[in-house]
Enzyme design. Structure first.
Site, PDB file in Angstrom:
ATOM      1  N   SER A  61       0.810  -1.232   0.000  1.00  0.00           N
ATOM      2  CA  SER A  61       0.000   0.000   0.000  1.00  0.00           C
ATOM      3  C   SER A  61       0.834   1.269   0.000  1.00  0.00           C
ATOM      4  O   SER A  61       0.293   2.349  -0.276  1.00  0.00           O
ATOM      5  CB  SER A  61      -0.936   0.020   1.208  1.00  0.00           C
ATOM      6  OG  SER A  61      -1.967  -0.892   1.003  1.00  0.00           O
ATOM      7  N   LYS A  64       0.475   3.424  -3.031  1.00  0.00           N
ATOM      8  CA  LYS A  64      -0.760   4.157  -3.361  1.00  0.00           C
ATOM      9  C   LYS A  64      -0.565   5.665  -3.533  1.00  0.00           C
ATOM     10  O   LYS A  64      -1.147   6.252  -4.446  1.00  0.00           O
ATOM     11  CB  LYS A  64      -1.848   3.852  -2.317  1.00  0.00           C
ATOM     12  CG  LYS A  64      -2.337   2.390  -2.396  1.00  0.00           C
ATOM     13  CD  LYS A  64      -3.274   2.046  -1.245  1.00  0.00           C
ATOM     14  CE  LYS A  64      -3.709   0.596  -1.297  1.00  0.00           C
ATOM     15  NZ  LYS A  64      -4.495   0.213  -0.111  1.00  0.00           N
ATOM     16  N   TYR A 189      -2.966  -2.897 -10.360  1.00  0.00           N
ATOM     17  CA  TYR A 189      -2.960  -2.685  -8.911  1.00  0.00           C
ATOM     18  C   TYR A 189      -2.046  -3.715  -8.224  1.00  0.00           C
ATOM     19  O   TYR A 189      -1.217  -3.367  -7.370  1.00  0.00           O
ATOM     20  CB  TYR A 189      -4.393  -2.750  -8.373  1.00  0.00           C
ATOM     21  CG  TYR A 189      -4.453  -2.664  -6.869  1.00  0.00           C
ATOM     22  CD1 TYR A 189      -4.228  -1.461  -6.210  1.00  0.00           C
ATOM     23  CD2 TYR A 189      -4.701  -3.802  -6.096  1.00  0.00           C
ATOM     24  CE1 TYR A 189      -4.254  -1.389  -4.829  1.00  0.00           C
ATOM     25  CE2 TYR A 189      -4.731  -3.740  -4.721  1.00  0.00           C
ATOM     26  CZ  TYR A 189      -4.508  -2.538  -4.086  1.00  0.00           C
ATOM     27  OH  TYR A 189      -4.520  -2.462  -2.716  1.00  0.00           O
ATOM     28  N   TYR A 238      -4.474   3.676   7.767  1.00  0.00           N
ATOM     29  CA  TYR A 238      -5.785   3.023   7.848  1.00  0.00           C
ATOM     30  C   TYR A 238      -6.513   3.393   9.126  1.00  0.00           C
ATOM     31  O   TYR A 238      -6.496   4.537   9.522  1.00  0.00           O
ATOM     32  CB  TYR A 238      -5.643   1.499   7.663  1.00  0.00           C
ATOM     33  CG  TYR A 238      -5.104   1.214   6.296  1.00  0.00           C
ATOM     34  CD1 TYR A 238      -5.895   1.441   5.183  1.00  0.00           C
ATOM     35  CD2 TYR A 238      -3.807   0.805   6.100  1.00  0.00           C
ATOM     36  CE1 TYR A 238      -5.406   1.250   3.917  1.00  0.00           C
ATOM     37  CE2 TYR A 238      -3.301   0.600   4.831  1.00  0.00           C
ATOM     38  CZ  TYR A 238      -4.121   0.828   3.743  1.00  0.00           C
ATOM     39  OH  TYR A 238      -3.630   0.651   2.510  1.00  0.00           O
ATOM     40  N   VAL A 256       1.374  -3.738   3.896  1.00  0.00           N
ATOM     41  CA  VAL A 256       1.358  -5.007   4.632  1.00  0.00           C
ATOM     42  C   VAL A 256       2.678  -5.772   4.565  1.00  0.00           C
ATOM     43  O   VAL A 256       2.841  -6.777   5.257  1.00  0.00           O
ATOM     44  CB  VAL A 256       0.213  -5.954   4.185  1.00  0.00           C
ATOM     45  CG1 VAL A 256      -1.115  -5.517   4.733  1.00  0.00           C
ATOM     46  CG2 VAL A 256       0.188  -6.128   2.699  1.00  0.00           C
TER      47      VAL A 256
HETATM   48  O1  DON Z   1      -4.504  -4.816  -1.562  1.00  0.00           O
HETATM   49  C1  DON Z   1      -3.773  -5.554  -0.934  1.00  0.00           C
HETATM   50  O2  DON Z   1      -4.236  -6.458  -0.308  1.00  0.00           O
HETATM   51  C2  DON Z   1      -2.262  -5.355  -0.831  1.00  0.00           C
HETATM   52  N1  DON Z   1      -1.602  -5.649  -2.024  1.00  0.00           N
HETATM   53  C3  DON Z   1      -1.910  -4.013  -0.332  1.00  0.00           C
HETATM   54  C4  DON Z   1      -2.595  -3.786   0.985  1.00  0.00           C
HETATM   55  C5  DON Z   1      -1.762  -3.121   1.988  1.00  0.00           C
HETATM   56  O3  DON Z   1      -0.556  -2.990   1.925  1.00  0.00           O
HETATM   57  C6  DON Z   1      -2.521  -2.654   3.160  1.00  0.00           C
HETATM   58  N2  DON Z   1      -1.655  -2.174   4.158  1.00  0.00           N
HETATM   59  N3  DON Z   1      -1.579  -1.931   5.220  1.00  0.00           N
END
Ligand code: DON
Length: 302
Positions: A61, A64, A189, A238, A256
């Site tokens: 994320s 983003k 994405y 978040y 993540v």
């Molecule tokens: O959309 C997803 O599940 C991941 N590729 C990215 C999500 C993410 O990093 C959320 N973070 N805290």
């Protein structure tokens, strides 16, 4: 600075035992939960590193804000925010719940998954590969000379298992928040999440976002840097964004993989990596290190 960073890594590494590595993308579960690194890059381009700072990880994320930068440069703010809202949310990062109750029929902001998928759909280019190349080129401009890679195993792992994001994307097309080929949009994405960096690169990218100059040569126009920093401040962590704003006090974006990109406007870019996550999906030791760094250096913006 270097001594302070070494102390932080040493002090907070035991905290990694309290967190868990993300496993909903199977490939991410292979990361070592004990890894921990922090890098500070100042606007004069001095870099200070501590811990496992040469380890490589995917942006997830933390990609983003850069997809948003490109969408803004490709379309202008009016078009982007006609499709995507500007509000923080109290929901978990992959929540579907709000989608059906939107009165405006658009995702709440560009940093939750729904908003990020809609943002990605606004990147110009003839194919997902070309759009990804444009995003990587932007990141290279933000961190010149750094090694920006791509982790194909993480990309394939998420593509195979990303049904919740798939559900979000099809729903978004149904409410006309995105148009065109849903699978291509998702593919981009998933690819942007798998861009691979190290902490020095992350800190350098953040430092370039921290710059407030009105320089025509900056890769992202000043008014869009302001928008990105504001979203990071209000929505970047978040459903822990409020707590982070109070305890740490500057804009940041987590992923993540355990990445955190921190921006202290006009002063520092910060790169953190600590894959052991708390229950909200943020690096448990990373957040603790940033809170102490902020206390030590008085980095609170408000
Ligand atoms: O959309 C997803 O599940 C991941 N590729 C990215 C999500 C993410 O990093 C959320 N973070 N805290």
């Amino acid at each position: 600075m270097k001594d302070l960073l070494n102390i932080l890594v040493e002090k907070y590494r035991p905290l990694t035992l309290n967190g868990r590595v993300a496993n909903y993308i199977p490939e991410l579960s292979k990361m070592n939960p004990a890894s921990l690194a922090i890098v500070v890059s100042d606007v004069a381009s001095n870099t200070f590193s501590a811990g496992d700072y040469s380890m490589r990880f995917t942006l997830q994320s933390a990609s983003k804000p850069f997809a948003l930068a490109l969408a803004l440069m490709d379309n202008g703010a009016d078009v982007v925010f006609d499709r995507i809202g500007m509000e923080p949310t109290g929901d978990s990062f992959n929540s579907l719940m709000k989608l059906e109750t939107f009165t405006s029929l658009k995702p709440v902001n560009p940093l939750v998954n729904a908003g990020a998928i809609a943002t990605t759909s606004l990147i110009n280019g003839g194919s997902p590969e070309e759009k990804l190349d444009r995003l990587v080129a932007l990141i290279r401009q933000l961190a010149p000379g750094c090694n920006i890679g791509f982790n194909r195993d993480v990309y394939l792992s998420e593509k195979q298992t990303g049904d919740r994001n798939r559900a979000i994307a099809y729903f978004l097309r149904d409410i006309k928040a995105i148009s065109g080929a849903v699978e291509e949009n998702l593919d981009l994405y998933f690819r942007q999440c798998s861009i691979e960096v190290d902490c020095i690169t992350l800190a350098t990218m953040a430092k370039t976002i921290a710059m407030d100059c009105d320089d025509a040569n900056h890769p992202i126009p000043r008014q869009y840097r302001r928008i990105i920093r504001t979203f990071m401040f209000t929505c970047g962590m978040y459903n822990a964004s409020g707590e982070f704003a109070i305890n740490v006090g500057f804009p940041a974006k987590s992923g993540v993989s355990g990445a955190i990109l921190g921006v202290v406007p006009k002063r520092y870019g910060l790169g953190v990596f600590g894959p052991a996550l708390d229950h909200k999906g943020n690096s448990v030791a990373g957040v603790a290190m940033l809170a102490e760094l902020s206390r030590e250096l008085d980095l609170y913006l408000l």
